[in-house]
Design an enzyme around this catalytic site. Sequence first.
Site, short mmCIF file in Angstrom:
data_model
loop_
_atom_site.label_atom_id
_atom_site.label_comp_id
_atom_site.label_asym_id
_atom_site.label_seq_id
_atom_site.Cartn_x
_atom_site.Cartn_y
_atom_site.Cartn_z
N ASP A 1 0.80 -1.25 0.00
CA ASP A 1 -0.01 0.03 -0.06
C ASP A 1 0.89 1.27 -0.06
O ASP A 1 1.82 1.42 0.94
CB ASP A 1 -0.83 -0.04 1.32
N ASP B 1 1.21 2.41 4.06
CA ASP B 1 0.45 3.45 3.54
C ASP B 1 0.35 4.46 4.86
O ASP B 1 0.20 5.82 4.70
CB ASP B 1 -0.97 3.13 3.25
N THR C 1 -6.69 3.40 -2.29
CA THR C 1 -6.66 1.93 -2.00
C THR C 1 -7.71 0.93 -2.67
O THR C 1 -7.48 0.05 -2.93
CB THR C 1 -6.61 1.86 -0.40
N ASP D 1 -1.05 -0.58 -4.68
CA ASP D 1 -2.38 0.00 -5.18
C ASP D 1 -2.22 1.59 -5.52
O ASP D 1 -3.48 2.05 -6.06
CB ASP D 1 -3.30 -0.06 -4.01
#
Length: 561
Positions: free
Chosen positions: A52, A320, A93, A367
């Site tokens: 991520d 992320d 995401t 992503d």
Amino acid sequence: MKRIIVLSILSIFCIQCISVKQKVKATPNSKTATVQSTTTATPKLVVGIIVDQMRYDYLTQFENKYSEGGFKRMLREGFNCKNNHYNYIPTYTGPGHASVYTGTTPQNHGIIANDWYNKAEKEFAYCAFDDAYVSVGVADKYEGKMSPHRMETTTISDQLRLATQQRGKVIGIAIKDRGAILPAGHAANGAYWFYGKDKGNWITSTYYQNTLPAWVQDFNASDAAEKYITTWNTLYDINTYTESGADTNKFEGTFKGKTNANFPYDLAALKEKNGGFDILKSTAYGNSLTTDFAIAAIKGEQLGKDATPDILALSYSSTDYVGHKFGVNSKEIQDTYIRLDKDIERLLATLDAEVGKGNYTIFLTADHAAVHVPSYLKSIKIPAGYFSNSSLKKHLEAFLKTRYGSENLIENISNGQIFLNHEEVQRLPVSATAIENVLQRELLAYDQIAKVYTRTTLQSGEFSTGIAASIQKGFNQKRSGDVCFVLKPSTISYGRTGSTHGSGFNYDTHVPLLFYGNGIQQGTTVRRTVITDIAPTISVLLDIAFPNGATGNPIEEVLKD
């Protein structure tokens, strides 16, 4: 002489037939034994890894700190698509995870954002929320009100389940619920995500099962998260982290209860003010805990143990959280990737031992990527800025009131889209298309906005390149708004510290794509590939049907003959 020539031709033909038979897997009814090497057989397990918020340049920027057994092993022995991009907007995401596994874009699979304005219900919809189900593994029933029902096409995971008469197992794992649920698809055996407000357990939804499997219960009972409530310091001497910015700067956020964003971080002392075990999400240890759980799943579900292929859909979410809090140029993000490399090495070693080297295939991608903190960019004279949805809404409401005498023409502004109030539009002696065009002209005069596209334009023509094509591929007729706008490069709707993502510019679209293992060539390409090519490539590898909405193409150079 003729007889010799005929015999020679027959000999060549027979040799070619034998060569072809060695590459073809015997059917269940075949009585003829065939020779088959592990490099051409169907993999027993496909592990899809989504990191991520991973920029492509994290592979190169931190390379000299990586071990030989993690990212470098995949780069050395596998295939690297160096010019891989997302081909739609927005780069979030939910849409990212759905697009990787469906092989198509939000235009078709319907996951147009993480949350989006639901025009029919006039409220926001979360990409994985489903009120028909409840939690399994935790008393908080809301956390498990999840399923993939908003995703409107199948995934490679679904296609594997269909092709194998549900014998092939599919397991999804991520700290984020959407990171586990969407890749696992509609027909998965299970999807698990992290709940940190109690003991730091892994939970699921009644969509999948009514009780946690024994191996998940055992993992939760081991209090595996507890060992990571420790001090987060850099793995190596912080003075050697020359590939990232200064540890002390004004461009990073930090944890509640800590006055600065400097190493070290005493997680035990900070835990109470930062959501209990949820604090792990925003540290490198969240990825380590995810790896622990993934290894438990490989063993507990006996993945890759028989001739029927399985899929493990694994997403690393903490990268992320760390990027959002500290930014892409932080010491924290560098340490997170150095430690993730160690986790990847550990995962590969487990796959070697449990499934067997040569029996599994991995793809690794992201992503979305992320932008440098705009306030940092501005400090070194690179154009960047900040944008406010609420300020734009006030501006447009005042403009439309002057133009049409109505204060309620705009119902919502979110995700770079404007939703008109069509009940109000119908009261006016002007069409929705005319209002779209008026808004387009006004928005183009707004300082922070670079491009604007109306619903009428996106539905009446087809763009093949550039930002316009990305907007169109992210535009879903039923779910998207009436006017879409694009901010200037490095201009974001976010706080003044930390990084974010969502645009169609290279800093958000350029992500890694590595293939490794069974059936994969060794090499690289700089040919542009797109994220929707992954699912068709894995479908060819598994010799199964493409996901039903797939628009990507197999990456031929990745696959062995």
